[in-house]
Design a protein around this motif. Structure first.
Motif, PDB file in Angstrom:
ATOM      1  N   LYS A  74       0.836  -1.207   0.000  1.00 54.00           N
ATOM      2  CA  LYS A  74       0.000   0.000   0.000  1.00 54.00           C
ATOM      3  C   LYS A  74       0.870   1.257   0.000  1.00 54.00           C
ATOM      4  O   LYS A  74       0.522   2.256  -0.626  1.00 54.00           O
ATOM      5  CB  LYS A  74      -0.931  -0.005   1.207  1.00 54.00           C
ATOM      6  CG  LYS A  74      -2.074  -1.001   1.063  1.00 54.00           C
ATOM      7  CD  LYS A  74      -2.933  -1.044   2.292  1.00 54.00           C
ATOM      8  CE  LYS A  74      -3.907   0.100   2.268  1.00 54.00           C
ATOM      9  NZ  LYS A  74      -4.876   0.016   3.380  1.00 54.00           N
ATOM     10  N   ALA A  75       2.013   1.194   0.687  1.00 54.71           N
ATOM     11  CA  ALA A  75       2.916   2.351   0.738  1.00 54.71           C
ATOM     12  C   ALA A  75       3.744   2.480  -0.538  1.00 54.71           C
ATOM     13  O   ALA A  75       4.068   3.589  -0.963  1.00 54.71           O
ATOM     14  CB  ALA A  75       3.836   2.243   1.954  1.00 54.71           C
ATOM     15  N   ASN A  76       4.101   1.336  -1.144  1.00 52.60           N
ATOM     16  CA  ASN A  76       4.930   1.345  -2.357  1.00 52.60           C
ATOM     17  C   ASN A  76       4.649   0.051  -3.126  1.00 52.60           C
ATOM     18  O   ASN A  76       5.128  -1.013  -2.747  1.00 52.60           O
ATOM     19  CB  ASN A  76       6.415   1.430  -2.001  1.00 52.60           C
ATOM     20  CG  ASN A  76       7.311   1.445  -3.222  1.00 52.60           C
ATOM     21  OD1 ASN A  76       6.852   1.324  -4.352  1.00 52.60           O
ATOM     22  ND2 ASN A  76       8.601   1.564  -2.988  1.00 52.60           N
ATOM     23  N   PRO A  77       3.886   0.131  -4.212  1.00 55.83           N
ATOM     24  CA  PRO A  77       3.492  -1.088  -4.938  1.00 55.83           C
ATOM     25  C   PRO A  77       4.589  -1.693  -5.818  1.00 55.83           C
ATOM     26  O   PRO A  77       4.374  -2.747  -6.417  1.00 55.83           O
ATOM     27  CB  PRO A  77       2.308  -0.620  -5.777  1.00 55.83           C
ATOM     28  CG  PRO A  77       2.560   0.827  -6.007  1.00 55.83           C
ATOM     29  CD  PRO A  77       3.241   1.326  -4.757  1.00 55.83           C
ATOM     30  N   THR A  78       5.771  -1.069  -5.888  1.00 58.62           N
ATOM     31  CA  THR A  78       6.864  -1.631  -6.678  1.00 58.62           C
ATOM     32  C   THR A  78       7.450  -2.819  -5.910  1.00 58.62           C
ATOM     33  O   THR A  78       7.896  -2.668  -4.772  1.00 58.62           O
ATOM     34  CB  THR A  78       7.944  -0.575  -6.943  1.00 58.62           C
ATOM     35  OG1 THR A  78       7.335   0.520  -7.633  1.00 58.62           O
ATOM     36  CG2 THR A  78       9.075  -1.146  -7.777  1.00 58.62           C
ATOM     37  N   VAL A  79       7.431  -3.986  -6.525  1.00 56.73           N
ATOM     38  CA  VAL A  79       7.874  -5.221  -5.872  1.00 56.73           C
ATOM     39  C   VAL A  79       8.742  -6.030  -6.817  1.00 56.73           C
ATOM     40  O   VAL A  79       8.892  -5.684  -7.994  1.00 56.73           O
ATOM     41  CB  VAL A  79       6.665  -6.084  -5.425  1.00 56.73           C
ATOM     42  CG1 VAL A  79       5.783  -5.330  -4.443  1.00 56.73           C
ATOM     43  CG2 VAL A  79       5.849  -6.562  -6.620  1.00 56.73           C
ATOM     44  N   ARG A  80       9.295  -7.109  -6.288  1.00 55.34           N
ATOM     45  CA  ARG A  80       9.944  -8.143  -7.103  1.00 55.34           C
ATOM     46  C   ARG A  80       9.391  -9.479  -6.631  1.00 55.34           C
ATOM     47  O   ARG A  80       9.064  -9.648  -5.461  1.00 55.34           O
ATOM     48  CB  ARG A  80      11.462  -8.153  -6.906  1.00 55.34           C
ATOM     49  CG  ARG A  80      12.156  -6.940  -7.437  1.00 55.34           C
ATOM     50  CD  ARG A  80      13.665  -7.071  -7.528  1.00 55.34           C
ATOM     51  NE  ARG A  80      14.300  -7.721  -6.387  1.00 55.34           N
ATOM     52  CZ  ARG A  80      15.494  -8.302  -6.439  1.00 55.34           C
ATOM     53  NH1 ARG A  80      16.182  -8.342  -7.566  1.00 55.34           N
ATOM     54  NH2 ARG A  80      16.014  -8.857  -5.371  1.00 55.34           N
ATOM     55  N   VAL A  81       9.305 -10.425  -7.567  1.00 52.55           N
ATOM     56  CA  VAL A  81       8.854 -11.781  -7.236  1.00 52.55           C
ATOM     57  C   VAL A  81       9.913 -12.751  -7.727  1.00 52.55           C
ATOM     58  O   VAL A  81      10.320 -12.698  -8.891  1.00 52.55           O
ATOM     59  CB  VAL A  81       7.495 -12.114  -7.899  1.00 52.55           C
ATOM     60  CG1 VAL A  81       7.030 -13.505  -7.468  1.00 52.55           C
ATOM     61  CG2 VAL A  81       6.447 -11.067  -7.562  1.00 52.55           C
ATOM     62  N   PRO A  89      10.800  -8.021 -11.645  1.00 50.26           N
ATOM     63  CA  PRO A  89      10.221  -6.799 -11.085  1.00 50.26           C
ATOM     64  C   PRO A  89       8.770  -6.644 -11.525  1.00 50.26           C
ATOM     65  O   PRO A  89       8.369  -7.164 -12.570  1.00 50.26           O
ATOM     66  CB  PRO A  89      11.101  -5.693 -11.666  1.00 50.26           C
ATOM     67  CG  PRO A  89      11.691  -6.268 -12.904  1.00 50.26           C
ATOM     68  CD  PRO A  89      11.775  -7.758 -12.699  1.00 50.26           C
ATOM     69  N   GLY A  90       8.002  -5.931 -10.716  1.00 52.17           N
ATOM     70  CA  GLY A  90       6.611  -5.705 -11.086  1.00 52.17           C
ATOM     71  C   GLY A  90       5.938  -4.689 -10.191  1.00 52.17           C
ATOM     72  O   GLY A  90       6.561  -4.102  -9.303  1.00 52.17           O
ATOM     73  N   THR A  91       4.661  -4.516 -10.441  1.00 50.31           N
ATOM     74  CA  THR A  91       3.826  -3.608  -9.659  1.00 50.31           C
ATOM     75  C   THR A  91       2.665  -4.401  -9.095  1.00 50.31           C
ATOM     76  O   THR A  91       1.940  -5.075  -9.842  1.00 50.31           O
ATOM     77  CB  THR A  91       3.290  -2.464 -10.551  1.00 50.31           C
ATOM     78  OG1 THR A  91       4.409  -1.802 -11.153  1.00 50.31           O
ATOM     79  CG2 THR A  91       2.493  -1.461  -9.730  1.00 50.31           C
TER      80      THR A  91
END
Length: 135
Positions: A74-81, A89-91
């Motif tokens: 919620k604070a930062n939707p930039t993620v990695r899986v 990387p993704g959102t």
């Protein structure tokens, strides 16, 4: 019932934080979601169960908005899986209108069974992956 859910949440998350997650996130082929800590700014890695479908990765959070990784998203939707040993990387997108129980039927059975059994606030998450793979 709310008190039972709170006790269950505290017991399970304590076990996951101290035992399960430290072991699972080290396994090379365990799927891991990396978020950015909303306060620390540090990478936070959480083992998850889910499935890649095309350019998206789907998962269901067992505690919804109470989960730390959901709060980080919620604070930062930039993620990695990490999928099969490779980082993507993704959102991340939280999907409160999606039916998480129906979604679990399309995800890996073992994890879905555990999420249904232990979860109290299910929430669907879709991660839109970029086509760049980071090793």
């Amino acid at each position: 019932m709310a008190r039972y859910d709170e006790v269950k949440f505290r017991a399970i998350t304590a076990f996951q934080r101290r035992v399960g997650n430290p072991v699972l996130r080290r396994l090379p082929f365990q799927t891991v979601l990396e978020t950015t800590g909303r306060t620390s700014g540090l990478p936070r890695r959480t083992p998850v169960g889910g499935r890649r479908v095309g350019d998206s990765f789907w998962l269901v959070s067992e505690y919804g908005e109470k989960s730390q990784y959901i709060r980080n998203i919620k604070a930062n939707p930039t993620v990695r899986v990490r999928i099969r040993g490779h980082w993507h990387p993704g959102t991340a997108h939280l999907l409160p209108d999606d039916d998480p129980r129906a979604r679990l039927k399309t995800l890996p059975r073992l994890n879905s069974t555990a999420v249904r059994a232990f979860g109290t606030g299910l929430l669907t998450v879709r991660v839109d992956l970029t086509d760049t793979r980071v090793t």
